[in-house]
Design an enzyme around this catalytic site. Structure first.
Site, mmCIF file in Angstrom:
data_model
loop_
_atom_site.group_PDB
_atom_site.id
_atom_site.type_symbol
_atom_site.label_atom_id
_atom_site.label_comp_id
_atom_site.label_asym_id
_atom_site.label_seq_id
_atom_site.Cartn_x
_atom_site.Cartn_y
_atom_site.Cartn_z
ATOM 1 C CG ASP A 28 -1.823 1.176 1.326
ATOM 2 O OD1 ASP A 28 -2.101 1.794 0.285
ATOM 3 O OD2 ASP A 28 -2.250 1.503 2.451
ATOM 4 C CE LYS A 56 -3.384 5.208 0.636
ATOM 5 N NZ LYS A 56 -2.643 4.409 1.646
ATOM 6 C CG PHE A 57 3.638 3.530 -6.551
ATOM 7 C CD1 PHE A 57 4.710 3.865 -5.738
ATOM 8 C CD2 PHE A 57 3.385 2.188 -6.789
ATOM 9 C CE1 PHE A 57 5.519 2.891 -5.180
ATOM 10 C CE2 PHE A 57 4.190 1.204 -6.239
ATOM 11 C CZ PHE A 57 5.264 1.551 -5.436
ATOM 12 C CG HIS A 58 -0.105 10.926 -7.228
ATOM 13 N ND1 HIS A 58 -1.020 11.648 -6.507
ATOM 14 C CD2 HIS A 58 -0.105 11.474 -8.467
ATOM 15 C CE1 HIS A 58 -1.555 12.582 -7.277
ATOM 16 N NE2 HIS A 58 -0.992 12.503 -8.475
ATOM 17 C CB ILE A 106 6.002 11.561 -14.385
ATOM 18 C CG1 ILE A 106 7.297 10.798 -14.081
ATOM 19 C CG2 ILE A 106 6.111 13.014 -13.936
ATOM 20 C CD1 ILE A 106 8.500 11.328 -14.841
ATOM 21 C CB THR A 112 -11.529 6.201 4.491
ATOM 22 O OG1 THR A 112 -10.308 5.880 5.143
ATOM 23 C CG2 THR A 112 -11.820 5.180 3.402
ATOM 24 C CD GLN A 153 -9.388 4.855 8.006
ATOM 25 O OE1 GLN A 153 -9.968 5.479 7.141
ATOM 26 N NE2 GLN A 153 -8.208 4.309 7.824
ATOM 27 N N GLY A 158 -7.290 -2.953 10.861
ATOM 28 C CA GLY A 158 -6.008 -2.759 11.516
ATOM 29 C C GLY A 158 -6.025 -3.063 12.994
ATOM 30 N NE ARG A 159 -5.597 2.232 14.922
ATOM 31 C CZ ARG A 159 -5.731 3.555 14.865
ATOM 32 N NH1 ARG A 159 -5.260 4.309 15.846
ATOM 33 N NH2 ARG A 159 -6.330 4.121 13.841
#
EC number: 4.1.1.23
Length: 245
Positions: free
Chosen positions: A71, A73-75, A77, A131, A201, A221-222
């Site tokens: 995870d 989240k590549f963003h 060029i 989220t 969240q 998660g937790r």
């Protein structure tokens, strides 16, 4: 209790649960992982842990039999994003994601980078609206749509670019399944069993509600990682999902 396997491909799980690892120490993360069964969940590794511990952490999890959602989240060029996604595929992860807001050319480049991996390619998922973001947060960015409207616009672009699905809130799932079809995967964070605190969240659902809404993979998660008996917590969640199904 420790479960081992030669690679992530050995993991066999029909569970939609993806446990989000959030540890500052590698040994504590692996100690937790050794308490749970790869047949009961997959694991998510995010930016902090990947920055701290690198690709070897992913390999350590795979050696224990777990499928890994990277995870990050590549963003960026298109060319840079494509290379990053290909590197994730080389690592053997089960799922990797990019930001849909990176645009059509970036997402198409990421998709094309996975073509050489054929059936071994990871699922390629796009993030729509985080989220944690509400309407006021989007307005601060100059987006006048509601989170749901903006997420649907980005999800449609994602599907047009040939990606496998999107990360979205559970509240969007019913509409997205109707709009984009059953094959378009929905991955949803902010899933918490009844009685859990909301944390950071804002748009949350229980696992049973998420399954009913059409969510394919739910990130928890937790409520699992901080449980006194995480293995039993996972079994309880999976049992509740089977009853719901």
């Amino acid at each position: 209790m420790t479960f081992t396997a030669s690679s992530s491909s050995c993991a066999i799980t029909e569970s939609p649960v993806v446990v989000a690892l959030d540890y500052h120490e590698r040994d504590k993360a692996l100690a937790f992982v050794d308490k749970i069964d790869p047949r009961d969940c997959r694991l998510k590794v995010g930016k902090e842990m990947f920055t701290l511990f690198g690709p070897q952490l992913v390999r350590d999890l795979q050696q224990r039999g777990f499928d890994v959602f990277l995870d990050l989240k590549f963003h960026d060029i298109p060319n840079t994003t494509a290379r990053a996604v290909a590197a994730a595929a080389d690592l053997g992860v089960w799922m990797v994601n990019v930001h849909a807001s990176g645009g059509a050319r970036m997402m198409a480049a990421a998709r094309d980078a996975l073509a050489p991996f054929s059936k071994d390619a990871p699922l390629l998922i796009a993030v729509t609206v985080l989220t944690s973001m509400g309407t006021s947060d989007l307005h601060d960015l100059g987006v006048t749509l509601s989170p749901a409207e903006h997420a649907e616009r980005l999800a449609r672009l994602t599907q047009q670019c040939g990606l496998d699905g999107v990360v979205c809130s559970a509240q969007e799932a019913v509409r997205f399944k109707q709009a984009f079809g059953a094959a378009f995967k929905l991955v949803t964070p902010g899933i918490r069993p009844a009685g859990s605190e909301a944390g950071d969240q804002r748009r949350i659902m229980t696992p049973e509600q998420a399954l009913s809404a059409g969510v394919d993979y739910m990130v928890i998660g937790r409520p699992v990682t901080q449980s006194v008996d995480p293995a039993q917590t996972l079994k309880d969640i999976n049992a509740s999902l089977k009853r719901e199904a």
